[in-house]
Design a protein around this motif. Structure first.
Motif, PDB file in Angstrom:
ATOM      1  N   VAL A   1       0.994  -0.994  -0.249  1.00 26.96           N
ATOM      2  CA  VAL A   1       0.074  -0.054   0.112  1.00 26.96           C
ATOM      3  C   VAL A   1       0.806   1.185   0.017  1.00 26.96           C
ATOM      4  CG1 VAL A   1      -1.882   1.258   1.480  1.00 26.96           C
ATOM      5  CG2 VAL A   1      -1.920  -1.245   1.270  1.00 26.96           C
ATOM      6  N   ASP A   2       1.917   1.222   0.743  1.00 27.30           N
ATOM      7  CA  ASP A   2       2.733   2.536   0.913  1.00 27.30           C
ATOM      8  C   ASP A   2       3.309   2.623  -0.404  1.00 27.30           C
ATOM      9  OD1 ASP A   2       2.046   2.810   3.369  1.00 27.30           O
ATOM     10  OD2 ASP A   2       3.929   1.915   4.303  1.00 27.30           O
ATOM     11  N   ALA A   3       3.990   1.634  -1.092  1.00 24.59           N
ATOM     12  CA  ALA A   3       4.623   1.748  -2.187  1.00 24.59           C
ATOM     13  C   ALA A   3       3.729   2.116  -3.315  1.00 24.59           C
ATOM     14  CB  ALA A   3       5.313   0.477  -2.815  1.00 24.59           C
ATOM     15  N   LEU A   4       2.537   1.719  -3.440  1.00 24.87           N
ATOM     16  CA  LEU A   4       1.554   2.230  -4.399  1.00 24.87           C
ATOM     17  C   LEU A   4       1.196   3.798  -4.190  1.00 24.87           C
ATOM     18  CD1 LEU A   4      -0.905  -0.774  -4.576  1.00 24.87           C
ATOM     19  CD2 LEU A   4       0.604   0.013  -6.359  1.00 24.87           C
ATOM     20  N   TRP A   5       0.816   4.121  -2.789  1.00 29.73           N
ATOM     21  CA  TRP A   5       0.604   5.399  -2.206  1.00 29.73           C
ATOM     22  C   TRP A   5       1.870   6.436  -2.819  1.00 29.73           C
ATOM     23  CZ3 TRP A   5      -3.388   8.066  -1.372  1.00 29.73           C
ATOM     24  CH2 TRP A   5      -3.451   9.468  -0.968  1.00 29.73           C
ATOM     25  N   ASP A   6       2.945   6.012  -2.779  1.00 23.88           N
ATOM     26  CA  ASP A   6       4.288   6.891  -2.949  1.00 23.88           C
ATOM     27  C   ASP A   6       4.378   7.151  -4.567  1.00 23.88           C
ATOM     28  OD1 ASP A   6       4.722   7.107  -0.346  1.00 23.88           O
ATOM     29  OD2 ASP A   6       6.325   5.714  -0.458  1.00 23.88           O
ATOM     30  N   ASN A   7       3.353   6.329  -5.243  1.00 25.18           N
ATOM     31  CA  ASN A   7       3.690   6.624  -6.751  1.00 25.18           C
ATOM     32  C   ASN A   7       2.518   7.079  -7.443  1.00 25.18           C
ATOM     33  OD1 ASN A   7       6.261   5.539  -7.974  1.00 25.18           O
ATOM     34  ND2 ASN A   7       5.788   4.028  -6.156  1.00 25.18           N
ATOM     35  N   ARG A   8       1.498   7.509  -6.500  1.00 31.23           N
ATOM     36  CA  ARG A   8       0.271   8.373  -7.015  1.00 31.23           C
ATOM     37  C   ARG A   8       0.368   9.422  -7.916  1.00 31.23           C
ATOM     38  NH1 ARG A   8       1.033   9.733  -1.886  1.00 31.23           N
ATOM     39  NH2 ARG A   8       0.611  12.130  -1.394  1.00 31.23           N
ATOM     40  N   SER A   9      -0.305   9.669  -8.822  1.00 30.81           N
ATOM     41  CA  SER A   9      -0.256  10.654  -9.906  1.00 30.81           C
ATOM     42  C   SER A   9      -1.847  11.070 -10.116  1.00 30.81           C
ATOM     43  CB  SER A   9       0.207  10.057 -11.142  1.00 30.81           C
ATOM     44  OG  SER A   9      -0.203  10.985 -12.224  1.00 30.81           O
ATOM     45  N   GLU A  10      -2.017  12.514  -9.972  1.00 27.98           N
ATOM     46  CA  GLU A  10      -3.204  12.984 -10.359  1.00 27.98           C
ATOM     47  C   GLU A  10      -3.774  12.776 -11.770  1.00 27.98           C
ATOM     48  OE1 GLU A  10      -5.520  14.572  -8.394  1.00 27.98           O
ATOM     49  OE2 GLU A  10      -4.325  14.162  -6.573  1.00 27.98           O
ATOM     50  N   ALA A  11      -2.816  12.821 -12.413  1.00 24.44           N
ATOM     51  CA  ALA A  11      -2.999  12.730 -14.133  1.00 24.44           C
ATOM     52  C   ALA A  11      -3.446  11.144 -14.204  1.00 24.44           C
ATOM     53  CB  ALA A  11      -1.915  12.854 -15.101  1.00 24.44           C
ATOM     54  N   GLU A  12      -2.939  10.384 -13.714  1.00 26.66           N
ATOM     55  CA  GLU A  12      -3.251   9.049 -13.868  1.00 26.66           C
ATOM     56  C   GLU A  12      -4.510   8.712 -13.158  1.00 26.66           C
ATOM     57  OE1 GLU A  12      -3.036   5.381 -15.632  1.00 26.66           O
ATOM     58  OE2 GLU A  12      -1.838   6.859 -15.834  1.00 26.66           O
ATOM     59  N   LEU A  13      -4.820   9.262 -11.867  1.00 26.07           N
ATOM     60  CA  LEU A  13      -6.142   9.304 -11.295  1.00 26.07           C
ATOM     61  C   LEU A  13      -7.314   9.493 -11.950  1.00 26.07           C
ATOM     62  CD1 LEU A  13      -7.671   8.677  -8.787  1.00 26.07           C
ATOM     63  CD2 LEU A  13      -7.188  11.165  -8.039  1.00 26.07           C
TER      64      LEU A  13
ATOM     65  N   ASN B   1      -7.227   9.250 -15.285  1.00 25.36           N
ATOM     66  CA  ASN B   1      -7.730   8.270 -16.227  1.00 25.36           C
ATOM     67  C   ASN B   1      -8.387   6.988 -15.664  1.00 25.36           C
ATOM     68  OD1 ASN B   1      -6.411   9.418 -18.357  1.00 25.36           O
ATOM     69  ND2 ASN B   1      -4.485   8.934 -18.049  1.00 25.36           N
ATOM     70  N   ILE B   2      -8.016   6.427 -14.339  1.00 24.91           N
ATOM     71  CA  ILE B   2      -8.585   5.355 -13.797  1.00 24.91           C
ATOM     72  C   ILE B   2     -10.034   5.611 -13.548  1.00 24.91           C
ATOM     73  CG2 ILE B   2      -8.244   3.886 -11.622  1.00 24.91           C
ATOM     74  CD1 ILE B   2      -5.140   4.382 -11.946  1.00 24.91           C
ATOM     75  N   ARG B   3     -10.062   6.739 -13.017  1.00 27.16           N
ATOM     76  CA  ARG B   3     -11.475   7.085 -12.453  1.00 27.16           C
ATOM     77  C   ARG B   3     -12.736   6.964 -13.655  1.00 27.16           C
ATOM     78  NH1 ARG B   3     -12.146   7.123  -7.932  1.00 27.16           N
ATOM     79  NH2 ARG B   3     -14.186   6.395  -8.477  1.00 27.16           N
TER      80      ARG B   3
END
Length: 229
Positions: free
Chosen positions: A7-19, A21-23
């Motif tokens: 979870v921490d590794a994923l959170w550290d690589n979050r991106s608003e631009a990718e968010l 797209n995923i949404r």
């Protein structure tokens, strides 16, 4: 190595631009970090030795990425060259016990062939039949996607089971289901072209067009023309 590490590794690589797209493919209420798929896959692969208890913890997470990573980890575990029958069953049980945590088609496509199909190959197909009868389209997608494993690594009986599932779902109008029907038929036709032709002779007229086009994708232009006319 724990679920929280993932979870921490994923959170550290979050991106608003990718968010953003995923949404587009998530339900409005579903949480997401916004992590690129390549990063998510690499994170899962780096945690392939995560204990199954922690994989189950990830599957309970409300956000999309930890759950998707969990299904990727199950898939990576199922790819191990030396994997026992008991280990395959443990992966299968983890998947099936947490099927209600599947909220997107890619969770199924990433893990169902090796985790579900890999366990059921050479065995009782009843679980696939039950999934195919489910009112939940993602469970029906599992029923049709798992047999992709049979095409390359199963017996002729396993492949016949895949065609039987396809027969059950051949007229399913839901895109989550009809597309996997077409995908299975396309690949199964490479294993047994005659069986594909017999299937299409019986069912082409009742198939959603998108499934039919996928099913005949690897046939010759002449064959495709005869089926589509």
């Amino acid at each position: 190595m724990t679920a929280q590490d993932v979870v921490d590794a994923l959170w550290d690589n979050r991106s608003e631009a990718e968010l953003t797209n995923i949404r587009k493919r998530l339900k409005p209420e579903e949480e997401s970090f916004g992590v690129r798929m390549r990063i998510l896959f690499d994170t899962a692969k780096a945690h392939v030795n995560l204990p199954l208890a922690d994989v189950r913890t990830l599957l309970g997470h409300p956000a999309y990425e930890p759950r998707m990573a969990a299904f990727c980890i199950l898939d990576f575990k199922a790819r191990a060259r030396k994997i026992s029958r008991d280990e395959r069953q443990a992966l299968y049980d983890c998947y099936m016990d947490n099927h209600d945590r599947i909220t997107t088609w890619d969770m199924v496509d990433r893990s169902a062939p090796r985790v579900v199909g890999g366990y059921l190959a050479g065995g009782d197909p009843a679980p696939l039949m039950e999934l195919a009868k489910s009112p939940n389209p993602l469970r029906r997608r599992t029923a049709m996607t798992a047999p992709l494993y049979f095409v390359h690594s199963g017996s002729d009986t396993d492949v016949a089971t895949g065609f039987e599932i396809a027969t059950m779902l051949v007229a399913d109008p839901d895109p989550l289901v009809c597309k996997p029907v077409g995908i299975f038929l396309k690949h199964a036709g490479e294993r047994d072209r005659a069986l594909l032709h017999r299937f299409l002779a019986d069912h082409a007229s009742s198939m959603p067009r998108v499934a039919l086009r996928m099913a005949i994708e690897k046939l010759s232009a002449e064959e495709r023309g005869q089926i589509l006319r």
